[in-house]
Design a protein around this motif. Structure first.
Motif, PDB file in Angstrom:
ATOM      1  N   PHE A  15       0.828  -1.208   0.000  1.00 29.67           N
ATOM      2  CA  PHE A  15       0.000   0.000   0.000  1.00 29.67           C
ATOM      3  C   PHE A  15       0.863   1.261   0.000  1.00 29.67           C
ATOM      4  CE2 PHE A  15      -2.353   3.306   2.339  1.00 29.67           C
ATOM      5  CZ  PHE A  15      -3.420   3.479   1.459  1.00 29.67           C
ATOM      6  N   LEU A  16       1.890   1.306   0.855  1.00 31.67           N
ATOM      7  CA  LEU A  16       2.784   2.466   0.904  1.00 31.67           C
ATOM      8  C   LEU A  16       3.506   2.663  -0.422  1.00 31.67           C
ATOM      9  CD1 LEU A  16       4.321   2.161   4.482  1.00 31.67           C
ATOM     10  CD2 LEU A  16       2.606   3.794   3.687  1.00 31.67           C
ATOM     11  N   SER A  17       3.947   1.569  -1.026  1.00 33.48           N
ATOM     12  CA  SER A  17       4.624   1.658  -2.322  1.00 33.48           C
ATOM     13  C   SER A  17       3.693   2.202  -3.394  1.00 33.48           C
ATOM     14  CB  SER A  17       5.142   0.285  -2.751  1.00 33.48           C
ATOM     15  OG  SER A  17       6.122  -0.180  -1.878  1.00 33.48           O
ATOM     16  N   PHE A  18       2.457   1.729  -3.393  1.00 34.40           N
ATOM     17  CA  PHE A  18       1.497   2.185  -4.391  1.00 34.40           C
ATOM     18  C   PHE A  18       1.191   3.671  -4.220  1.00 34.40           C
ATOM     19  CE2 PHE A  18      -2.873   2.826  -5.938  1.00 34.40           C
ATOM     20  CZ  PHE A  18      -2.677   2.479  -7.264  1.00 34.40           C
ATOM     21  N   ILE A  19       0.955   4.104  -2.994  1.00 32.19           N
ATOM     22  CA  ILE A  19       0.691   5.531  -2.733  1.00 32.19           C
ATOM     23  C   ILE A  19       1.921   6.368  -3.093  1.00 32.19           C
ATOM     24  CG2 ILE A  19       0.180   7.236  -0.925  1.00 32.19           C
ATOM     25  CD1 ILE A  19      -2.206   5.498  -1.775  1.00 32.19           C
ATOM     26  N   GLY A  20       3.115   5.889  -2.746  1.00 31.58           N
ATOM     27  CA  GLY A  20       4.346   6.599  -3.107  1.00 31.58           C
ATOM     28  C   GLY A  20       4.521   6.720  -4.607  1.00 31.58           C
ATOM     29  N   PHE A  21       4.149   5.680  -5.341  1.00 33.08           N
ATOM     30  CA  PHE A  21       4.264   5.708  -6.797  1.00 33.08           C
ATOM     31  C   PHE A  21       3.314   6.740  -7.401  1.00 33.08           C
ATOM     32  CE2 PHE A  21       3.619   3.983 -11.115  1.00 33.08           C
ATOM     33  CZ  PHE A  21       4.942   3.976 -11.532  1.00 33.08           C
ATOM     34  N   ILE A  22       2.096   6.796  -6.907  1.00 36.31           N
ATOM     35  CA  ILE A  22       1.134   7.788  -7.387  1.00 36.31           C
ATOM     36  C   ILE A  22       1.651   9.205  -7.081  1.00 36.31           C
ATOM     37  CG2 ILE A  22      -1.224   8.687  -7.121  1.00 36.31           C
ATOM     38  CD1 ILE A  22      -1.036   6.005  -8.625  1.00 36.31           C
ATOM     39  N   MET A  23       2.208   9.389  -5.892  1.00 42.02           N
ATOM     40  CA  MET A  23       2.756  10.703  -5.522  1.00 42.02           C
ATOM     41  C   MET A  23       3.938  11.077  -6.423  1.00 42.02           C
ATOM     42  SD  MET A  23       2.551  10.416  -1.411  1.00 42.02           S
ATOM     43  CE  MET A  23       2.623  12.116  -0.913  1.00 42.02           C
ATOM     44  N   MET A  24       4.764  10.093  -6.779  1.00 41.89           N
ATOM     45  CA  MET A  24       5.899  10.364  -7.668  1.00 41.89           C
ATOM     46  C   MET A  24       5.426  10.805  -9.045  1.00 41.89           C
ATOM     47  SD  MET A  24       8.993  10.288  -6.710  1.00 41.89           S
ATOM     48  CE  MET A  24       9.795  10.037  -8.272  1.00 41.89           C
ATOM     49  N   ILE A  25       4.387  10.146  -9.554  1.00 45.00           N
ATOM     50  CA  ILE A  25       3.859  10.542 -10.860  1.00 45.00           C
ATOM     51  C   ILE A  25       3.380  11.992 -10.805  1.00 45.00           C
ATOM     52  CG2 ILE A  25       1.967  10.160 -12.489  1.00 45.00           C
ATOM     53  CD1 ILE A  25       2.243   7.152 -11.865  1.00 45.00           C
ATOM     54  N   ALA A  26       2.672  12.350  -9.752  1.00 39.78           N
ATOM     55  CA  ALA A  26       2.184  13.724  -9.610  1.00 39.78           C
ATOM     56  C   ALA A  26       3.342  14.718  -9.482  1.00 39.78           C
ATOM     57  CB  ALA A  26       1.256  13.832  -8.406  1.00 39.78           C
ATOM     58  N   ALA A  27       4.360  14.359  -8.713  1.00 39.15           N
ATOM     59  CA  ALA A  27       5.489  15.267  -8.500  1.00 39.15           C
ATOM     60  C   ALA A  27       6.295  15.483  -9.776  1.00 39.15           C
ATOM     61  CB  ALA A  27       6.395  14.719  -7.399  1.00 39.15           C
ATOM     62  N   VAL A  28       6.506  14.433 -10.533  1.00 44.48           N
ATOM     63  CA  VAL A  28       7.318  14.551 -11.749  1.00 44.48           C
ATOM     64  C   VAL A  28       6.531  15.223 -12.879  1.00 44.48           C
ATOM     65  CG1 VAL A  28       8.505  13.191 -13.517  1.00 44.48           C
ATOM     66  CG2 VAL A  28       8.833  12.652 -11.116  1.00 44.48           C
ATOM     67  N   ALA A  29       5.232  15.014 -12.915  1.00 45.76           N
ATOM     68  CA  ALA A  29       4.407  15.621 -13.969  1.00 45.76           C
ATOM     69  C   ALA A  29       4.127  17.097 -13.713  1.00 45.76           C
ATOM     70  CB  ALA A  29       3.095  14.857 -14.097  1.00 45.76           C
ATOM     71  N   SER A  30       4.258  17.545 -12.479  1.00 44.91           N
ATOM     72  CA  SER A  30       3.943  18.922 -12.122  1.00 44.91           C
ATOM     73  C   SER A  30       4.998  19.889 -12.644  1.00 44.91           C
ATOM     74  CB  SER A  30       3.867  19.019 -10.598  1.00 44.91           C
ATOM     75  OG  SER A  30       3.960  20.341 -10.180  1.00 44.91           O
ATOM     76  N   THR A  31       4.610  21.141 -12.751  1.00 46.24           N
ATOM     77  CA  THR A  31       5.566  22.193 -13.130  1.00 46.24           C
ATOM     78  C   THR A  31       5.980  23.024 -11.913  1.00 46.24           C
ATOM     79  OG1 THR A  31       3.781  23.721 -13.670  1.00 46.24           O
ATOM     80  CG2 THR A  31       4.668  22.381 -15.470  1.00 46.24           C
ATOM     81  N   TYR A  32       5.768  22.515 -10.727  1.00 45.94           N
ATOM     82  CA  TYR A  32       6.055  23.283  -9.504  1.00 45.94           C
ATOM     83  C   TYR A  32       7.146  22.643  -8.663  1.00 45.94           C
ATOM     84  CZ  TYR A  32       2.230  26.555 -10.009  1.00 45.94           C
ATOM     85  OH  TYR A  32       1.416  27.558 -10.443  1.00 45.94           O
ATOM     86  N   PHE A  33       8.270  22.270  -9.249  1.00 44.30           N
ATOM     87  CA  PHE A  33       9.360  21.697  -8.470  1.00 44.30           C
ATOM     88  C   PHE A  33      10.133  22.806  -7.754  1.00 44.30           C
ATOM     89  CE2 PHE A  33      12.635  18.406  -7.798  1.00 44.30           C
ATOM     90  CZ  PHE A  33      11.794  17.352  -7.532  1.00 44.30           C
ATOM     91  N   ALA A  34      10.388  23.877  -8.470  1.00 41.88           N
ATOM     92  CA  ALA A  34      11.025  25.065  -7.886  1.00 41.88           C
ATOM     93  C   ALA A  34      10.220  26.273  -8.339  1.00 41.88           C
ATOM     94  CB  ALA A  34      12.465  25.191  -8.347  1.00 41.88           C
ATOM     95  N   VAL A  35      10.129  27.268  -7.465  1.00 45.27           N
ATOM     96  CA  VAL A  35       9.277  28.413  -7.775  1.00 45.27           C
ATOM     97  C   VAL A  35       9.928  29.695  -7.247  1.00 45.27           C
ATOM     98  CG1 VAL A  35       7.908  28.242  -5.668  1.00 45.27           C
ATOM     99  CG2 VAL A  35       6.887  29.246  -7.688  1.00 45.27           C
TER     100      VAL A  35
END
Length: 181
Positions: A15-35
Motif C-alpha cells: 500500500f505504501l509503495s502504491f501511494i508513493g508511486f502515485i505521488m511520484m507521478i504527480a510530483a514529476v508531472a507537475s511544473t512546480y518543483f522550484a518556484v
C-alpha cells in the motif's frame, strides 16, 4: 498462500509503495518543483519538463529549450530526468514484485529482500536526480530573475513519496527477517 494469507506488514508495504508511486507521478508531472514569486500571485515555476509563468495567458515553455535560449547547459536536465524515470521504473517493478510475492509460498524471503533492495535503490536514484534538479533549477531561477527561489509543493510530494518507499523497504526487510516462516 493466497492474498488473504499475506501478513499485514506486507500489505502495508504494498500500500505504501502504491501511494508513493502515485505521488511520484504527480510530483514529476507537475511544473512546480522550484518556484520564485515575482510579485504577489505571479510566479515563475520549473518542473522536470516545463518552465511556466503565471500570467493572464499562463505560458509554458519546454525547459531544455528555455535553457538553450538563455545559453545555459542542459545536459544536467537530461541526466536528472533519466535518473528519476529509472527510479520510477524500479519503483513500479517493486510494486509488481510485491504483489507477486503476495501469492508466493511462505518462507520465500528472497522475494522480500529483492523488493526491499529495489525500494532502497529507487530511493537513492530518485533522490540524486531530484536534489540535483532542484538545486540547479533554483540556481537558474535566481540567476535569471535575481530573486530568491524556493522548493515548491511538488518537491515536498517528491520527498514524501521517497519516504514512503523507504518505509515500505524497511517493512519488507522486517517481513524477510521474521522467524515464524
Amino acid at each position: 498462500m493466497g492474498l488473504g494469507e499475506t501478513s499485514v506488514k506486507w500489505r502495508c508495504a504494498v500500500f505504501l509503495s502504491f501511494i508513493g508511486f502515485i505521488m511520484m507521478i504527480a510530483a514529476v508531472a507537475s511544473t512546480y518543483f522550484a518556484v520564485v514569486e515575482i510579485i504577489p500571485n505571479l510566479d515563475r515555476h520549473i518542473g522536470f519538463w516545463y518552465i511556466c509563468d503565471d500570467t493572464k495567458t499562463y505560458s509554458c515553455q519546454d525547459f531544455v529549450e528555455y535553457l538553450n535560449d538563455i545559453e545555459e547547459g542542459s545536459d544536467w536536465v537530461h541526466g536528472c530526468r533519466a535518473l528519476v524515470v529509472i527510479g520510477m521504473i524500479i519503483e513500479g517493478l517493486t510494486i509488481v514484485v510485491s504483489v507477486y510475492m503476495a501469492y508466493m509460498a511462505a518462507g520465500m524471503n528472497i522475494g522480500h529482500m529483492v523488493a526491499a533492495c529495489a525500494d532502497f535503490v529507487s530511493v537513492v536514484v530518485n533522490m540524486i536526480g531530484g536534489l540535483v534538479f532542484l538545486a540547479n533549477s533554483m540556481d537558474i531561477l535566481q540567476s535569471q530573475l535575481e530573486m530568491d527561489s524556493d522548493p515548491s509543493w511538488s518537491f515536498v510530494l517528491f520527498i514524501i513519496a521517497q519516504g514512503l518507499f523507504l518505509t515500505a523497504g524497511g517493512i519488507q526487510i522486517l517481513e524477510a527477517c521474521r522467524t515464524d516462516s
